[in-house]
Design a protein around this motif. Structure first.
Motif, PDB file in Angstrom:
ATOM      1  N   HIS A   1       0.802  -1.223   0.000  1.00  0.00           N
ATOM      2  CA  HIS A   1       0.000   0.000   0.000  1.00  0.00           C
ATOM      3  C   HIS A   1       0.836   1.275   0.000  1.00  0.00           C
ATOM      4  N   LYS A   2       2.148   1.141   0.099  1.00  0.00           N
ATOM      5  CA  LYS A   2       3.026   2.320   0.020  1.00  0.00           C
ATOM      6  C   LYS A   2       3.600   2.506  -1.386  1.00  0.00           C
ATOM      7  N   ARG A   3       3.219   1.623  -2.306  1.00  0.00           N
ATOM      8  CA  ARG A   3       3.725   1.716  -3.673  1.00  0.00           C
ATOM      9  C   ARG A   3       3.002   2.804  -4.461  1.00  0.00           C
ATOM     10  N   ASP A   4       3.575   3.116  -5.611  1.00  0.00           N
ATOM     11  CA  ASP A   4       2.997   4.129  -6.488  1.00  0.00           C
ATOM     12  C   ASP A   4       2.392   3.448  -7.714  1.00  0.00           C
ATOM     13  N   LEU A   5       1.589   4.194  -8.456  1.00  0.00           N
ATOM     14  CA  LEU A   5       0.991   3.719  -9.700  1.00  0.00           C
ATOM     15  C   LEU A   5       1.166   4.789 -10.764  1.00  0.00           C
ATOM     16  N   PRO A   6       1.183   4.398 -12.041  1.00  0.00           N
ATOM     17  CA  PRO A   6       1.396   5.385 -13.106  1.00  0.00           C
ATOM     18  C   PRO A   6       0.207   6.310 -13.322  1.00  0.00           C
ATOM     19  N   ASP A   7      -0.982   5.881 -12.930  1.00  0.00           N
ATOM     20  CA  ASP A   7      -2.185   6.676 -13.139  1.00  0.00           C
ATOM     21  C   ASP A   7      -2.246   7.791 -12.106  1.00  0.00           C
ATOM     22  N   ARG A   8      -2.242   9.025 -12.563  1.00  0.00           N
ATOM     23  CA  ARG A   8      -2.263  10.164 -11.638  1.00  0.00           C
ATOM     24  C   ARG A   8      -3.669  10.478 -11.130  1.00  0.00           C
ATOM     25  N   ASP A   9      -4.681   9.903 -11.748  1.00  0.00           N
ATOM     26  CA  ASP A   9      -6.065  10.123 -11.323  1.00  0.00           C
ATOM     27  C   ASP A   9      -6.347   9.220 -10.138  1.00  0.00           C
ATOM     28  N   ARG A  10      -6.112   9.731  -8.947  1.00  0.00           N
ATOM     29  CA  ARG A  10      -6.167   8.925  -7.723  1.00  0.00           C
ATOM     30  C   ARG A  10      -7.613   8.766  -7.247  1.00  0.00           C
ATOM     31  N   GLN A  11      -8.421   8.080  -8.054  1.00  0.00           N
ATOM     32  CA  GLN A  11      -9.822   7.849  -7.722  1.00  0.00           C
ATOM     33  C   GLN A  11     -10.039   6.379  -7.387  1.00  0.00           C
ATOM     34  N   PRO A  12     -10.788   6.074  -6.321  1.00  0.00           N
ATOM     35  CA  PRO A  12     -11.009   4.667  -5.925  1.00  0.00           C
ATOM     36  C   PRO A  12     -11.731   3.877  -7.017  1.00  0.00           C
ATOM     37  N   VAL A  13     -11.180   2.709  -7.352  1.00  0.00           N
ATOM     38  CA  VAL A  13     -11.760   1.924  -8.441  1.00  0.00           C
ATOM     39  C   VAL A  13     -13.062   1.239  -8.043  1.00  0.00           C
ATOM     40  N   VAL A  14     -13.329   1.108  -6.744  1.00  0.00           N
ATOM     41  CA  VAL A  14     -14.513   0.358  -6.327  1.00  0.00           C
ATOM     42  C   VAL A  14     -15.783   0.956  -6.911  1.00  0.00           C
ATOM     43  N   TRP A  15     -15.909   2.281  -6.913  1.00  0.00           N
ATOM     44  CA  TRP A  15     -17.138   2.904  -7.411  1.00  0.00           C
ATOM     45  C   TRP A  15     -17.195   2.846  -8.935  1.00  0.00           C
ATOM     46  N   LYS A  16     -16.027   2.964  -9.589  1.00  0.00           N
ATOM     47  CA  LYS A  16     -15.984   2.837 -11.048  1.00  0.00           C
ATOM     48  C   LYS A  16     -16.449   1.450 -11.473  1.00  0.00           C
ATOM     49  N   ARG A  17     -15.964   0.428 -10.767  1.00  0.00           N
ATOM     50  CA  ARG A  17     -16.305  -0.943 -11.153  1.00  0.00           C
ATOM     51  C   ARG A  17     -17.753  -1.278 -10.821  1.00  0.00           C
ATOM     52  N   LEU A  18     -18.245  -0.792  -9.702  1.00  0.00           N
ATOM     53  CA  LEU A  18     -19.656  -1.029  -9.390  1.00  0.00           C
ATOM     54  C   LEU A  18     -20.551  -0.439 -10.474  1.00  0.00           C
ATOM     55  N   THR A  19     -20.195   0.757 -10.940  1.00  0.00           N
ATOM     56  CA  THR A  19     -20.984   1.410 -11.981  1.00  0.00           C
ATOM     57  C   THR A  19     -20.865   0.663 -13.307  1.00  0.00           C
ATOM     58  N   SER A  20     -19.620   0.348 -13.700  1.00  0.00           N
ATOM     59  CA  SER A  20     -19.386  -0.303 -14.985  1.00  0.00           C
ATOM     60  C   SER A  20     -19.968  -1.707 -15.019  1.00  0.00           C
ATOM     61  N   TRP A  21     -19.671  -2.514 -14.008  1.00  0.00           N
ATOM     62  CA  TRP A  21     -20.145  -3.891 -14.000  1.00  0.00           C
ATOM     63  C   TRP A  21     -21.657  -3.950 -13.818  1.00  0.00           C
ATOM     64  N   GLY A  22     -22.188  -3.036 -13.004  1.00  0.00           N
ATOM     65  CA  GLY A  22     -23.638  -2.992 -12.836  1.00  0.00           C
ATOM     66  C   GLY A  22     -24.345  -2.663 -14.133  1.00  0.00           C
ATOM     67  N   GLN A  23     -23.757  -1.757 -14.912  1.00  0.00           N
ATOM     68  CA  GLN A  23     -24.346  -1.402 -16.199  1.00  0.00           C
ATOM     69  C   GLN A  23     -24.303  -2.587 -17.156  1.00  0.00           C
ATOM     70  N   GLN A  24     -23.203  -3.363 -17.126  1.00  0.00           N
ATOM     71  CA  GLN A  24     -23.106  -4.542 -17.990  1.00  0.00           C
ATOM     72  C   GLN A  24     -24.174  -5.574 -17.649  1.00  0.00           C
ATOM     73  N   VAL A  25     -24.386  -5.774 -16.348  1.00  0.00           N
ATOM     74  CA  VAL A  25     -25.413  -6.728 -15.925  1.00  0.00           C
ATOM     75  C   VAL A  25     -26.797  -6.237 -16.328  1.00  0.00           C
ATOM     76  N   LYS A  26     -27.033  -4.957 -16.147  1.00  0.00           N
ATOM     77  CA  LYS A  26     -28.344  -4.378 -16.447  1.00  0.00           C
ATOM     78  C   LYS A  26     -28.692  -4.514 -17.923  1.00  0.00           C
ATOM     79  N   THR A  27     -27.675  -4.391 -18.802  1.00  0.00           N
ATOM     80  CA  THR A  27     -27.944  -4.371 -20.242  1.00  0.00           C
ATOM     81  C   THR A  27     -27.628  -5.701 -20.923  1.00  0.00           C
ATOM     82  N   ALA A  28     -27.214  -6.721 -20.161  1.00  0.00           N
ATOM     83  CA  ALA A  28     -26.860  -8.003 -20.781  1.00  0.00           C
ATOM     84  C   ALA A  28     -28.065  -8.624 -21.468  1.00  0.00           C
ATOM     85  N   PRO A  29     -27.910  -9.095 -22.714  1.00  0.00           N
ATOM     86  CA  PRO A  29     -29.049  -9.621 -23.473  1.00  0.00           C
ATOM     87  C   PRO A  29     -29.615 -10.922 -22.914  1.00  0.00           C
TER      88      PRO A  29
END
Length: 372
Positions: free
Chosen positions: A151-179
């Motif tokens: 947890h003390k490491r760095d990442l190349p992405d400077r947009d320090r936004q938590p991925v949990v909310w991005k993934r909940l939104t993205s994956w939830g949308q995929q489930v909602k629209t799955a044929p």
């Protein structure tokens, strides 16, 4: 130790994915010979993963194999073939970018080559753990310390936004629209919980998922003396993604497909859930005593030996408990996405229940049962 940047070769070719393990190994061996110039190689398929195909490779000769792509490989290396459909859940370009960045900063694994449906990368010494190993004190403390360092490491992405909310939104949308959602809903409706009066449907799922996300956000908002940090998180610390080195009594983390900025408490919460194993037996969820021991060891490394009082440990423990809810919801979404993808790829399974021996399917359904 920082390494010099180097170009990672890419082979514009795929490795065929067969149903039989023996055929997979033959296909990988032929592909390595044709595209990388590696012959006389011993192959073994690791079976701990649920989404990818992972092949251990050991060359019979130490002479480096060369190809037109100028790929140099050591005596031991790994070939990972991406699981079908995972491109909808995992940003492969971001994964490659992060692997290169980590390697440049002295963190394994080193990436040797990319190809159309996978990567070749460094073999890390150690034995993949099982769920019951996580419950041993010596192992748990080692994992906690390693996570504090991670947890003390760095990442190349400077947009320090938590991925949990991005993934909940993205994956939830995929489930909602799955044929093929209705097929999955029909299966789930056969065993509705007693307190669920409305059957599964697109509308019901979208409404419930939104309400759950809102409730979790509210739970995480109350003022705390301690607040979670946004750090470089592994985000998938299953037992199989942790290697134990019996000589050093230390652990290493592998398979960084889901790595990204996230709340450090979320990473701990997700790992605690993994104590339940693939059977999702949450009677094995760490006790309060186990949680305190883990968090104390984690904070000792993360805070770099700063004196840690019980109040701070307990505050983190309570915060982690709330992130357990977010972990359940996120991996529940993941399970539905994976199942929809499987049914779209395998039309013969339409209308059927889980295939015999389909452990990944069983895990996904049980995780969502637990959320209910």
């Amino acid at each position: 130790k920082r390494e010099m940047k180097r170009r990672v070769p890419n082979v514009a070719s795929s490795i065929p994915v067969a149903n039989q393990q023996e055929q997979v190994l033959e296909d990988v061996k032929e592909w390595l010979k044709r595209h990388v110039g590696v012959e006389d190689v011993y192959l073994k398929q690791f079976t701990e993963g649920t989404t990818n195909i992972l092949i251990f490779c050991k060359r019979e000769y130490t002479t480096k194999g060369k190809s037109t792509h100028n790929i140099d490989l050591p005596k031991k290396f790994l070939v990972r073939i991406y699981g079908a459909g995972t491109e909808f859940l995992i940003d492969r370009d971001a994964e490659i970018r992060i692997m290169k960045f980590q390697s440049e900063h002295g963190h394994p694994p080193q990436l040797y080559c990319t190809f159309t449906n996978g990567i070749i990368y460094e073999f890390t010494k150690g034995r993949a753990l099982k769920a019951h190993n996580l419950r041993k004190e010596v192992t748990s403390v080692a994992i906690a310390g390693a996570l504090g360092e991670w947890h003390k490491r760095d990442l190349p992405d400077r947009d320090r936004q938590p991925v949990v909310w991005k993934r909940l939104t993205s994956w939830g949308q995929q489930v909602k629209t799955a044929p093929q959602n209705q097929i999955m809903f029909d299966i789930l409706n056969e065993k509705l919980p007693p307190d669920q009066t409305e059957p599964w449907s697109d509308e019901w799922f979208a409404r419930e998922a939104k309400e759950l996300s809102t409730e979790i956000l509210k739970l995480l908002q109350p003022p705390h003396r301690e607040t979670p940090d946004i750090v470089c998180c592994h985000n998938d610390l299953t037992a199989g993604n942790i290697l134990w080195d019996k000589d050093t009594l230390k652990v290493g983390f592998i398979d960084i497909e889901y790595i990204g900025w996230n709340y450090n408490w979320m990473d701990i919460a997700n790992h605690f859930c993994e104590w339940a194993g693939l059977d999702c037996d949450f009677s094995y969820f760490p006790s309060e005593e186990d949680q305190i021991a883990f968090i104390r060891a984690y904070l000792k490394e993360y805070k770099e030996n700063e004196e840690i009082g019980f109040a701070a440990i307990d505050e983190v423990r309570r915060g982690v408990g709330k992130f357990v809810l977010a972990s359940h919801l996120m991996w529940g979404m993941w399970g539905l996405c994976m199942e929809n993808g499987r049914r779209m790829r395998e039309p013969s399974h339409v209308g059927e229940g889980p295939a015999e021996g389909d452990e990944a399917h069983g895990e996904q359904i049980q995780v969502f049962d637990y959320i209910d």
